[in-house]
Design a protein around this motif. Structure first.
Motif, PDB file in Angstrom:
ATOM      1  N   GLY A   1       0.673  -7.958  -4.728  1.00 54.40           N
ATOM      2  CA  GLY A   1       1.251  -6.803  -4.170  1.00 54.40           C
ATOM      3  C   GLY A   1       0.893  -5.773  -5.149  1.00 54.40           C
ATOM      4  N   ARG A   2       0.423  -6.037  -6.211  1.00 59.38           N
ATOM      5  CA  ARG A   2      -0.025  -4.859  -7.043  1.00 59.38           C
ATOM      6  C   ARG A   2      -1.398  -4.361  -7.249  1.00 59.38           C
ATOM      7  NH1 ARG A   2       3.849  -4.111 -11.085  1.00 59.38           N
ATOM      8  NH2 ARG A   2       2.382  -3.656 -12.529  1.00 59.38           N
TER       9      ARG A   2
ATOM     10  N   ASN B   1       7.216   9.332  -5.613  1.00 57.17           N
ATOM     11  CA  ASN B   1       7.163  10.125  -6.674  1.00 57.17           C
ATOM     12  C   ASN B   1       6.149   9.655  -7.987  1.00 57.17           C
ATOM     13  OD1 ASN B   1       8.353   7.687  -7.866  1.00 57.17           O
ATOM     14  ND2 ASN B   1      10.503   8.444  -7.460  1.00 57.17           N
ATOM     15  N   GLU B   2       6.313  10.103  -9.133  1.00 52.35           N
ATOM     16  CA  GLU B   2       5.426   9.824 -10.332  1.00 52.35           C
ATOM     17  C   GLU B   2       5.548   8.505 -10.833  1.00 52.35           C
ATOM     18  OE1 GLU B   2       5.313  13.038 -12.700  1.00 52.35           O
ATOM     19  OE2 GLU B   2       4.307  14.418 -11.257  1.00 52.35           O
ATOM     20  N   ALA B   3       6.846   7.849 -10.650  1.00 58.28           N
ATOM     21  CA  ALA B   3       7.267   6.697 -11.502  1.00 58.28           C
ATOM     22  C   ALA B   3       6.719   5.585 -10.755  1.00 58.28           C
ATOM     23  CB  ALA B   3       8.578   6.534 -11.340  1.00 58.28           C
ATOM     24  N   LEU B   4       6.073   4.530 -11.559  1.00 55.96           N
ATOM     25  CA  LEU B   4       5.592   3.354 -10.939  1.00 55.96           C
ATOM     26  C   LEU B   4       6.583   2.310 -10.237  1.00 55.96           C
ATOM     27  CD1 LEU B   4       3.193   1.756 -13.667  1.00 55.96           C
ATOM     28  CD2 LEU B   4       2.619   3.356 -12.049  1.00 55.96           C
ATOM     29  N   PRO B   5       6.258   1.588  -9.214  1.00 57.23           N
ATOM     30  CA  PRO B   5       7.423   0.788  -8.490  1.00 57.23           C
ATOM     31  C   PRO B   5       7.910   0.020  -9.665  1.00 57.23           C
ATOM     32  CG  PRO B   5       5.424   0.993  -7.442  1.00 57.23           C
ATOM     33  CD  PRO B   5       4.954   1.276  -8.426  1.00 57.23           C
ATOM     34  N   SER B   6       9.524  -0.231  -9.355  1.00 57.08           N
ATOM     35  CA  SER B   6      10.050  -1.245 -10.170  1.00 57.08           C
ATOM     36  C   SER B   6       9.639  -2.654 -10.004  1.00 57.08           C
ATOM     37  CB  SER B   6      11.580  -1.008  -9.903  1.00 57.08           C
ATOM     38  OG  SER B   6      11.946  -1.520  -8.853  1.00 57.08           O
ATOM     39  N   PRO B   7      10.071  -3.413 -10.761  1.00 56.05           N
ATOM     40  CA  PRO B   7       9.719  -4.945 -10.560  1.00 56.05           C
ATOM     41  C   PRO B   7      10.496  -5.326  -9.207  1.00 56.05           C
ATOM     42  CG  PRO B   7      10.055  -4.762 -12.827  1.00 56.05           C
ATOM     43  CD  PRO B   7      10.423  -3.220 -12.178  1.00 56.05           C
ATOM     44  N   ALA B   8      11.458  -4.901  -8.951  1.00 56.54           N
ATOM     45  CA  ALA B   8      12.289  -5.403  -7.732  1.00 56.54           C
ATOM     46  C   ALA B   8      11.604  -4.717  -6.415  1.00 56.54           C
ATOM     47  CB  ALA B   8      13.672  -4.692  -7.835  1.00 56.54           C
ATOM     48  N   GLU B   9      11.182  -3.643  -6.384  1.00 56.11           N
ATOM     49  CA  GLU B   9      10.441  -3.040  -5.535  1.00 56.11           C
ATOM     50  C   GLU B   9       9.074  -3.751  -5.156  1.00 56.11           C
ATOM     51  OE1 GLU B   9      11.596   1.702  -5.633  1.00 56.11           O
ATOM     52  OE2 GLU B   9      10.323   1.114  -6.800  1.00 56.11           O
TER      53      GLU B   9
ATOM     54  N   VAL C   1       0.844  -1.397  -0.013  1.00 55.07           N
ATOM     55  CA  VAL C   1      -0.114  -0.052  -0.094  1.00 55.07           C
ATOM     56  C   VAL C   1       1.013   1.156   0.276  1.00 55.07           C
ATOM     57  CG1 VAL C   1      -1.636   1.229   1.473  1.00 55.07           C
ATOM     58  CG2 VAL C   1      -1.819  -1.047   1.213  1.00 55.07           C
ATOM     59  N   ASP C   2       1.753   1.311   0.759  1.00 56.41           N
ATOM     60  CA  ASP C   2       2.720   2.500   0.763  1.00 56.41           C
ATOM     61  C   ASP C   2       3.554   2.671  -0.495  1.00 56.41           C
ATOM     62  OD1 ASP C   2       2.122   3.247   3.318  1.00 56.41           O
ATOM     63  OD2 ASP C   2       3.907   2.330   4.409  1.00 56.41           O
ATOM     64  N   LEU C   3       3.978   1.470  -0.914  1.00 55.66           N
ATOM     65  CA  LEU C   3       4.860   1.589  -2.127  1.00 55.66           C
ATOM     66  C   LEU C   3       4.041   1.950  -3.360  1.00 55.66           C
ATOM     67  CD1 LEU C   3       7.435   0.548  -3.504  1.00 55.66           C
ATOM     68  CD2 LEU C   3       6.512  -1.528  -4.129  1.00 55.66           C
ATOM     69  N   TRP C   4       2.705   1.981  -3.361  1.00 52.70           N
ATOM     70  CA  TRP C   4       1.971   2.334  -4.640  1.00 52.70           C
ATOM     71  C   TRP C   4       1.427   3.677  -4.189  1.00 52.70           C
ATOM     72  CZ3 TRP C   4       1.605   0.587  -9.286  1.00 52.70           C
ATOM     73  CH2 TRP C   4       2.379  -0.776  -9.570  1.00 52.70           C
ATOM     74  N   GLY C   5       1.686   4.037  -3.136  1.00 48.83           N
ATOM     75  CA  GLY C   5       1.451   5.695  -2.922  1.00 48.83           C
ATOM     76  C   GLY C   5      -0.132   5.720  -2.453  1.00 48.83           C
ATOM     77  N   PHE C   6      -0.716   4.664  -1.576  1.00 50.06           N
ATOM     78  CA  PHE C   6      -2.027   4.838  -1.272  1.00 50.06           C
ATOM     79  C   PHE C   6      -2.217   4.676   0.310  1.00 50.06           C
ATOM     80  CE2 PHE C   6      -2.495   2.656  -5.313  1.00 50.06           C
ATOM     81  CZ  PHE C   6      -3.439   3.925  -5.881  1.00 50.06           C
TER      82      PHE C   6
END
Length: 330
Positions: free
Chosen positions: A259-260, A126-134, A115-120
């Motif tokens: 996780g997406r 930032n504006e970029a989507l999380p990387s596959p590793a993240e 939830v935190d990683l995706w900005g919710f």
């Protein structure tokens, strides 16, 4: 044209004789409202104080936005530590884990890292989507089976486990307010927090609290109205919080199994239940499962639910048998 839903009522509610009282405010990043029939035996300030105290209790225990909340302190606790749980927190966690088990992880209270990683969540991204590793790293922290509670009712932090009650806490708060008001002698009220509702009793004219079921703003389907008589409703919808990136929408409902954000979610899922907490969690689980699997899950659970899904021709409705049984054909 509205379609009417009426739950089965075995005992006729007592008809109140007091005056209507309407209260409202803000909490948990959204709004709340309480409409009740004043029993006349409790000063208004006591009713207001109870509402404020119970809402603040939920924030103090379950908010990811408050660094000092019970939940936030657990999320950053050291691996191997054990934590005593307040009664309300334990109640919510127990329900969340039961729905997680029943849905095979489609609902999971340990989704906080994603939830935190995706900005919710509360973390600024930032504006970029999380990387596959993240994404993979965040997904690795999810898993309701990692939750361990000992015989004393203490919760263990195994390391990196991040709880998030955003899919259940508002529903619990509605139930929590209702229980408090009933303890004060209120016999008729409609409570709403951020679109989650619970009604009990009838109004002075012996009519129930009528509530319109929420759906995606753009749908052109006939609306449902329900007699909220000892009944709660919760709606999960992809229009509530989302962002657009490279032409695609990313909604706030995450699939804990990946996780997406859920891919191509239903426009809305509404669940009717005696418990708003449970309706809240079940609506999220059905959304994550998708139309076919979600409908089958709801039927197995005997849930009164309706799924509104987008189609090439507009929108399709999918009702469970328990939901259809509430339709008033007269």
């Amino acid at each position: 044209m509205n379609r009417v839903l009426v739950p089965q009522i075995t005992v006729a509610p007592e008809r109140p004789t007091g005056s209507p009282l309407s209260l409202r405010g803000e909490t948990m990043g959204t709004t709340w409202s309480v409409n009740l029939i004043d029993p006349g035996t409790v000063p208004r300030h006591e009713i207001e104080a109870l509402i404020a105290a119970r809402l603040q209790q939920v924030i103090d225990e379950m908010s990811t936005w408050e660094h000092g909340s019970v939940l936030s302190r657990f999320n950053v606790a050291e691996a191997g530590s054990w934590h005593a749980l307040p009664e309300a927190f334990a109640t919510v966690l127990a329900c969340a884990l039961e729905v997680a088990k029943a849905s095979d992880g489609a609902f999971d209270p340990t989704v906080g890292g994603a939830v935190d990683l995706w900005g919710f969540g509360p973390r600024v991204v930032n504006e970029a989507l999380p990387s596959p590793a993240e994404s993979a790293a965040a997904a690795a922290t999810i898993g309701w089976r990692r939750v361990s509670i000992d015989a004393l009712g203490r919760l263990q932090q195994p390391g990196g486990l991040r709880l998030d009650f955003s899919g259940i806490a508002k529903g619990f708060a509605v139930d929590h307010l209702a229980a408090g008001l009933k303890d004060l002698g209120v016999i008729s009220a409609l409570i709403e927090i951020g679109g989650e509702l619970y009604g009990f009793g009838v109004k002075q004219d012996a009519k129930p609290w009528w509530v319109e079921l929420e759906s995606a703003p753009e749908t052109d389907l006939d609306r449902f109205v329900v007699a909220a008589c000892d009944l709660a409703l919760a709606t999960s919808g992809d229009w509530r919080r989302r962002f657009r990136h490279a032409g695609a929408w990313y909604g706030h409902t995450l699939d804990p199994r990946t996780g997406r954000p859920v891919f191509d979610p239903a426009a809305s899922v509404t669940v009717l239940h005696k418990s708003c907490m449970r309706a809240d969690a079940e609506a999220t689980a059905i959304t994550v499962l998708g139309v076919e699997a979600g409908l089958a899950y709801a039927e197995r659970r005997s849930l009164a639910a309706v799924i509104v899904a987008r189609s090439a021709d507009g929108y399709d409705e999918h009702m469970t048998s328990a939901f259809a049984a509430m339709l008033d054909d007269e």
